[in-house]
Scaffold this active site. Sequence first.
Site, PDB file in Angstrom:
ATOM      1  N   MET A  71       0.602  -2.736   8.599  1.00  0.00           N
ATOM      2  CA  MET A  71      -0.129  -2.920   7.350  1.00  0.00           C
ATOM      3  C   MET A  71      -1.014  -4.156   7.407  1.00  0.00           C
ATOM      4  O   MET A  71      -0.581  -5.225   7.832  1.00  0.00           O
ATOM      5  CB  MET A  71       0.885  -3.019   6.205  1.00  0.00           C
ATOM      6  CG  MET A  71       0.265  -3.212   4.847  1.00  0.00           C
ATOM      7  SD  MET A  71      -0.746  -1.777   4.386  1.00  0.00           S
ATOM      8  CE  MET A  71      -1.980  -2.578   3.375  1.00  0.00           C
ATOM      9  N   GLY A  91       3.281   2.572  10.567  1.00  0.00           N
ATOM     10  CA  GLY A  91       3.063   1.799  11.787  1.00  0.00           C
ATOM     11  C   GLY A  91       2.894   0.312  11.506  1.00  0.00           C
ATOM     12  O   GLY A  91       3.572  -0.521  12.098  1.00  0.00           O
ATOM     13  N   GLU A 107       0.856  -1.188   0.000  1.00  0.00           N
ATOM     14  CA  GLU A 107       0.000   0.000   0.000  1.00  0.00           C
ATOM     15  C   GLU A 107       0.890   1.235   0.000  1.00  0.00           C
ATOM     16  O   GLU A 107       1.837   1.270   0.768  1.00  0.00           O
ATOM     17  CB  GLU A 107      -0.913   0.021   1.227  1.00  0.00           C
ATOM     18  CG  GLU A 107      -1.943   1.143   1.135  1.00  0.00           C
ATOM     19  CD  GLU A 107      -2.908   1.184   2.328  1.00  0.00           C
ATOM     20  OE1 GLU A 107      -2.764   0.371   3.252  1.00  0.00           O
ATOM     21  OE2 GLU A 107      -3.781   2.057   2.307  1.00  0.00           O
ATOM     22  N   GLU A 153      -5.232  -3.003  12.575  1.00  0.00           N
ATOM     23  CA  GLU A 153      -4.923  -3.800  11.384  1.00  0.00           C
ATOM     24  C   GLU A 153      -5.858  -5.008  11.302  1.00  0.00           C
ATOM     25  O   GLU A 153      -6.307  -5.371  10.220  1.00  0.00           O
ATOM     26  CB  GLU A 153      -3.456  -4.243  11.386  1.00  0.00           C
ATOM     27  CG  GLU A 153      -2.433  -3.104  11.532  1.00  0.00           C
ATOM     28  CD  GLU A 153      -2.626  -1.938  10.584  1.00  0.00           C
ATOM     29  OE1 GLU A 153      -3.181  -2.137   9.482  1.00  0.00           O
ATOM     30  OE2 GLU A 153      -2.250  -0.806  10.942  1.00  0.00           O
TER      31      GLU A 153
HETATM   32  N1  ARG Z   1      -3.110   0.833   5.785  1.00  0.00           N
HETATM   33  C1  ARG Z   1      -2.034   1.023   6.716  1.00  0.00           C
HETATM   34  C2  ARG Z   1      -2.702   1.322   8.028  1.00  0.00           C
HETATM   35  O1  ARG Z   1      -3.308   0.969   8.675  1.00  0.00           O
HETATM   36  C3  ARG Z   1      -1.146   2.159   6.402  1.00  0.00           C
HETATM   37  C4  ARG Z   1      -0.299   1.951   5.217  1.00  0.00           C
HETATM   38  C5  ARG Z   1       0.242   3.206   4.726  1.00  0.00           C
HETATM   39  N2  ARG Z   1       1.347   3.008   3.920  1.00  0.00           N
HETATM   40  C6  ARG Z   1       1.805   3.897   3.037  1.00  0.00           C
HETATM   41  N3  ARG Z   1       2.867   3.616   2.392  1.00  0.00           N
HETATM   42  N4  ARG Z   1       1.228   5.007   2.777  1.00  0.00           N
HETATM   43  O2  ARG Z   1      -3.301   1.976   8.493  1.00  0.00           O
HETATM   44 ZN    ZN Z   2      -5.394   1.619   8.648  1.00  0.00          ZN
END
Ligand code: ARG
Ligand code: ZN
Length: 871
Positions: free
Chosen positions: A269, A267, A127, A304
């Site tokens: 993923m 933090g 992500e 998560e």
């Molecule tokens: N989805 C992840 C989280 O809980 C964050 C990931 C963000 N990563 C990034 N490279 N922008 O919340």
């Molecule tokens: Zn998130």
Amino acid sequence: MRTETPPLIRLEEYRPSDYLIDRVDLDIRLDPHATRIDATLALRPNPAGRAGAPLHLDGDDLRLVSVALDGAALAADAYTATPSGFGLHAPPGQPFSLRLVTEIDPTANTKLMGLYRSNGVYCTQCEADGFRRITYFLDRPDVMAVYTTRIEADRAEAPVLLGNGNLVESGSAGTDRHFAIWHDPHPKPAYLFALVGGRLGQVETRFTTMEGRAVTCAVYVEPGKEDRAGYALDAVIRSMRWDETAFGRPYDLDAFNVVAVSDFNMGAMENKGLNIFNDKYVLASPETATDGDYAAIEAIIAHEYFHNWSGNRVTCRDWFQLCLKEGLTVFRDQEFSSDMRSRPVHRIAEVRSLRARQFPEDAGPLRHPVRPRAYAEINNFYTATVYDKGAEIVRMLRTLIGADAFRAGMDRYFADNDGRAATVEDFLAAFAAVTGRDLSAFARWYERPGTPRLTATMAYDPAASRCTLRFTQSLPGEGGRDTPPLVIPVALGLVGAAGPLSGATCPDVRDGIFVLDRAEAEIVFDGVTEEPVPSLMRDFSAPVRLDLALTDAQRMRLLAQDSDPFNRWQAAQDVALRLILEPDPARAYAFAEALGRFLDSEALSDPAFAALVLALPSEGEAADALLSDVDPDAIHRARFALRAHLGQVLRPRLERLDAALAAADDAAYSPDAASAGRRSLRNAALDLIAAGDPETGASRAADRLARATNMTDRLAALGILALIPGQAREEALAGFAERFADEPLVLDKWFAIQAQIPEPGTLDRIARLKAHPAFTMTNPNRVRAVVGSFAFGNPTQFARADGAGFSLVADTVAALDSANPQVAARLLTAFGSWRRLEKSRAAKAGEMLNRIKAIPGLSRDSADIVARTLG
Ligand code: ARG
Ligand code: ZN
């Protein structure tokens, strides 16, 4: 060459993909420098796309080894392959399969996006758009496929091989190599893909879901640190149980794995079935982690895990909808933590963090709507606004429609959108469907940037026993009466001399809520038998700035008498904030006396709450309250003086409290909320005593440090000592470094404390810290501990009048930008409030931003932040 302002991607230009991918078969041979990815994609034209369009697959830094279409090699003029994309000029009009072999170097991947190595462990972060650094793909969240992943590696280098979904097969692949095949039956976007390979230790346990599915839950960590993984594993189990009870959401695979890695940009993923974490949010022992760390681990594990439904089963159509999964999931993790801990104490912590990070963002050049309309670099939109203001919107929705309708709406949302890539409109439609309400006015919260101001006044008519409240809402930067109003739930009550006035009634208030959906409104309470103090925005019922002129005495009535714990705390904060901005000895003394009465009557019954009441608004919050001409030195002096005054006046009480709490402190360390609350009050008391009498403070803090049996007390004592210049401080710092020389995560705390010392000498100290053997620019946690703590947590030195603080941060950004643009860009956001500084400091900050802007080849991440910050 000069860095151009990067081009924008716009929400209004969204269109469905011309092709879809139903299945992905991956065969990945891990190698430190030459990892082979053999990918077979089952593609088909999207009926909703343009028929006969060429196929373009995203790529980033890829090398194509071979390509085949439906099993046959492709002529060289049938496709184009570059490191950043693959084009098939005339794709078949029916389903077809494309086999792409790429090769990448995970060891050279310093951006920590895609497949990389952390301490020798292969791991991924996809992500928002890292999957295109592994293979060519339609790397957009509305393309969802079923993945089967075969991972092969050297057995000695990577005895543990993990993927998404369920393990279907494993075995040996020649003498030194082995493999594992993972299959994930749930269609998912590429950003949820993950794999891990390495030497890892693990702790595991079983959980049986409400549907009777037996799930093996495991937490993988660096070998030898298994004894620090138990708390995270326990938090996994509690999260699974809670999501079943609170939202009816069971887990949907046979395995749930969490892996801690030490080099991680963010933090954690939520990859399907395989969450990958920054190790700072997994590893905990009483000797190495504070109460705050335990709480953060619990919250992030939950966050998560909860994404499995809010994010994975129902994902986002496009990245403009990021708040759909993040705001909702933050709301869910906040509710979880509130159920695990003290709800009012947790609410105060949420709001403090919102005010510290989101309010300044929303008031500065980086402001954006919770659902942005355009972006140049999506990784710059994982912001406090999307996450935390996004969560406040969900909370307001629940407040407006009530808890039962909210739960029904959530059920509807999950049912209607399961397996789909959804939008904010889909989310609101579920609640509109179950309530029959029109939520279009409420939806404006997603579109409007800026923190609304809510102005309230009260008039009391004793003869008529009537009280009138008048409200006006306004959005900064948006003009006048044509802007359609926001829907603001105002939770409120009236507080008399002896407590809330239960006899007062108002037809516009239902269940304690008045819904302000106009620019201005007036509401009338009858049966008000004495002049009340209004208690407004109880429990922080909307993310607004409240303007309500009350006297200190009225606010102290709220502290003593209100039934709403949040507003009791808020009342003390409001008095303190005014005393920081407009120092006044007589009023400060009265405030101290009021705090003293509060402590006498209830500090021991709720120590965590009392500690929050004693904690003054931060320097950042004081700066945020001023719209312009911010002088961080003046704020620091005023806040310091108020702390010293409180420490002197309250000293006898603080000492009595400390002694009383010490008695309860003998038992073995437990991270539970009640024990943590006692520790926080003791440490808050010592902090104020030290502010009032640094000499005594230094010796007591040194004593607490020497006797500490856990990291919470040790670090609190070190933090207090760090603010008192002298030999004791330097000895304590040296002793700490020696004791934890082999503990990078603990040294991060030591780095951070020193980087925040509000003294001119801190610049030299930081130069020494950067030369410390444990420091490295390649680890994001180290960079954030030293430079991030300085930039975000040391307002007087970062914004030094001579510009040297800005320069230090700019130098780090420049040094880091090409290796890790995401972390560099994040550091740059520290300049976000530069225009509000007094003129000479603002000029220095502006110079520095222009210097960064001129760096040749600046990353899109940093160029985007600089361009927007300079505005
Ligand atoms: N989805 C992840 C989280 O809980 C964050 C990931 C963000 N990563 C990034 N490279 N922008 O919340
Ligand atoms: Zn998130």
